[in-house]
Write a protein that holds these residues in place. Structure first.
Motif, PDB file in Angstrom:
ATOM      1  N   ILE A  11      71.321  53.262  66.706  1.00  0.00           N
ATOM      2  CA  ILE A  11      70.365  52.898  65.659  1.00  0.00           C
ATOM      3  C   ILE A  11      69.419  54.049  65.345  1.00  0.00           C
ATOM      4  O   ILE A  11      69.141  54.339  64.188  1.00  0.00           O
ATOM      5  N   ALA A  12      68.935  54.684  66.385  1.00  0.00           N
ATOM      6  CA  ALA A  12      67.982  55.787  66.246  1.00  0.00           C
ATOM      7  C   ALA A  12      68.373  56.871  67.248  1.00  0.00           C
ATOM      8  O   ALA A  12      67.815  56.933  68.352  1.00  0.00           O
ATOM      9  N   PRO A  13      69.348  57.707  66.896  1.00  0.00           N
ATOM     10  CA  PRO A  13      69.886  58.688  67.847  1.00  0.00           C
ATOM     11  C   PRO A  13      68.838  59.618  68.465  1.00  0.00           C
ATOM     12  O   PRO A  13      69.013  60.080  69.584  1.00  0.00           O
ATOM     13  N   GLU A  14      67.748  59.865  67.745  1.00  0.00           N
ATOM     14  CA  GLU A  14      66.720  60.768  68.265  1.00  0.00           C
ATOM     15  C   GLU A  14      65.767  60.086  69.241  1.00  0.00           C
ATOM     16  O   GLU A  14      64.993  60.745  69.919  1.00  0.00           O
ATOM     17  N   ALA A  15      65.827  58.769  69.329  1.00  0.00           N
ATOM     18  CA  ALA A  15      64.925  58.010  70.198  1.00  0.00           C
ATOM     19  C   ALA A  15      65.318  58.189  71.660  1.00  0.00           C
ATOM     20  O   ALA A  15      66.491  58.124  72.010  1.00  0.00           O
ATOM     21  N   ASP A  16      64.323  58.407  72.503  1.00  0.00           N
ATOM     22  CA  ASP A  16      64.542  58.599  73.932  1.00  0.00           C
ATOM     23  C   ASP A  16      63.876  57.460  74.699  1.00  0.00           C
ATOM     24  O   ASP A  16      62.665  57.494  74.941  1.00  0.00           O
ATOM     25  N   LEU A  17      64.647  56.468  75.046  1.00  0.00           N
ATOM     26  CA  LEU A  17      64.129  55.299  75.747  1.00  0.00           C
ATOM     27  C   LEU A  17      63.466  55.692  77.069  1.00  0.00           C
ATOM     28  O   LEU A  17      62.468  55.103  77.467  1.00  0.00           O
ATOM     29  N   ASP A  23      54.897  49.620  73.880  1.00  0.00           N
ATOM     30  CA  ASP A  23      55.659  48.954  72.829  1.00  0.00           C
ATOM     31  C   ASP A  23      56.749  49.905  72.312  1.00  0.00           C
ATOM     32  O   ASP A  23      56.447  50.991  71.814  1.00  0.00           O
ATOM     33  N   LEU A  24      57.989  49.487  72.454  1.00  0.00           N
ATOM     34  CA  LEU A  24      59.120  50.315  72.019  1.00  0.00           C
ATOM     35  C   LEU A  24      59.056  50.649  70.535  1.00  0.00           C
ATOM     36  O   LEU A  24      59.392  51.755  70.131  1.00  0.00           O
ATOM     37  N   ARG A  25      58.627  49.680  69.747  1.00  0.00           N
ATOM     38  CA  ARG A  25      58.602  49.869  68.305  1.00  0.00           C
ATOM     39  C   ARG A  25      57.683  51.022  67.915  1.00  0.00           C
ATOM     40  O   ARG A  25      58.057  51.882  67.115  1.00  0.00           O
ATOM     41  N   ALA A  26      56.512  51.054  68.501  1.00  0.00           N
ATOM     42  CA  ALA A  26      55.555  52.118  68.190  1.00  0.00           C
ATOM     43  C   ALA A  26      55.960  53.439  68.841  1.00  0.00           C
ATOM     44  O   ALA A  26      55.919  54.492  68.208  1.00  0.00           O
ATOM     45  N   ALA A  27      56.365  53.382  70.104  1.00  0.00           N
ATOM     46  CA  ALA A  27      56.698  54.601  70.847  1.00  0.00           C
ATOM     47  C   ALA A  27      57.888  55.340  70.257  1.00  0.00           C
ATOM     48  O   ALA A  27      57.937  56.564  70.272  1.00  0.00           O
ATOM     49  N   LEU A  28      58.841  54.584  69.731  1.00  0.00           N
ATOM     50  CA  LEU A  28      60.069  55.205  69.208  1.00  0.00           C
ATOM     51  C   LEU A  28      60.123  55.199  67.684  1.00  0.00           C
ATOM     52  O   LEU A  28      61.148  55.539  67.101  1.00  0.00           O
TER      53      LEU A  28
END
Length: 79
Positions: free
Chosen positions: A17-23, A31-36
């Motif tokens: 969904i968001a390849p640049e996002a680093d969980l 909050d995942l939504r804000a952090a990513l």
């Protein structure tokens, strides 16, 4: 499902969904939504992806449980 498996699954779904996002960079109670920088559609696609990959229905009422890494892992490991 173990905690490690839950994290790996979430990271794999998120990568689609968001390849640049680093969980891994998100603090446990952040909050995942804000952090990513995930908008509402991205997050809902994430939830749908988790549901499809696990075969578990995720009711709309449970979605807030998935907002943080701690909540997400707890939710997935409890099922």
């Amino acid at each position: 499902m173990t905690e490690s498996q839950a994290r790996e699954l979430a990271a794999a779904v998120l990568a689609g969904i968001a390849p640049e996002a680093d969980l891994a960079s998100v603090r446990p109670d952040e909050d995942l939504r804000a952090a990513l920088d995930l908008d509402s559609m991205d997050f809902m696609n994430f939830v749908v992806g988790l549901s499809e990959r696990t075969g578990l229905p995720i009711p709309e009422a449970d979605v807030p449980s998935l907002y943080t890494p701690r909540g997400l892992v707890g939710y997935l490991t409890a099922r």
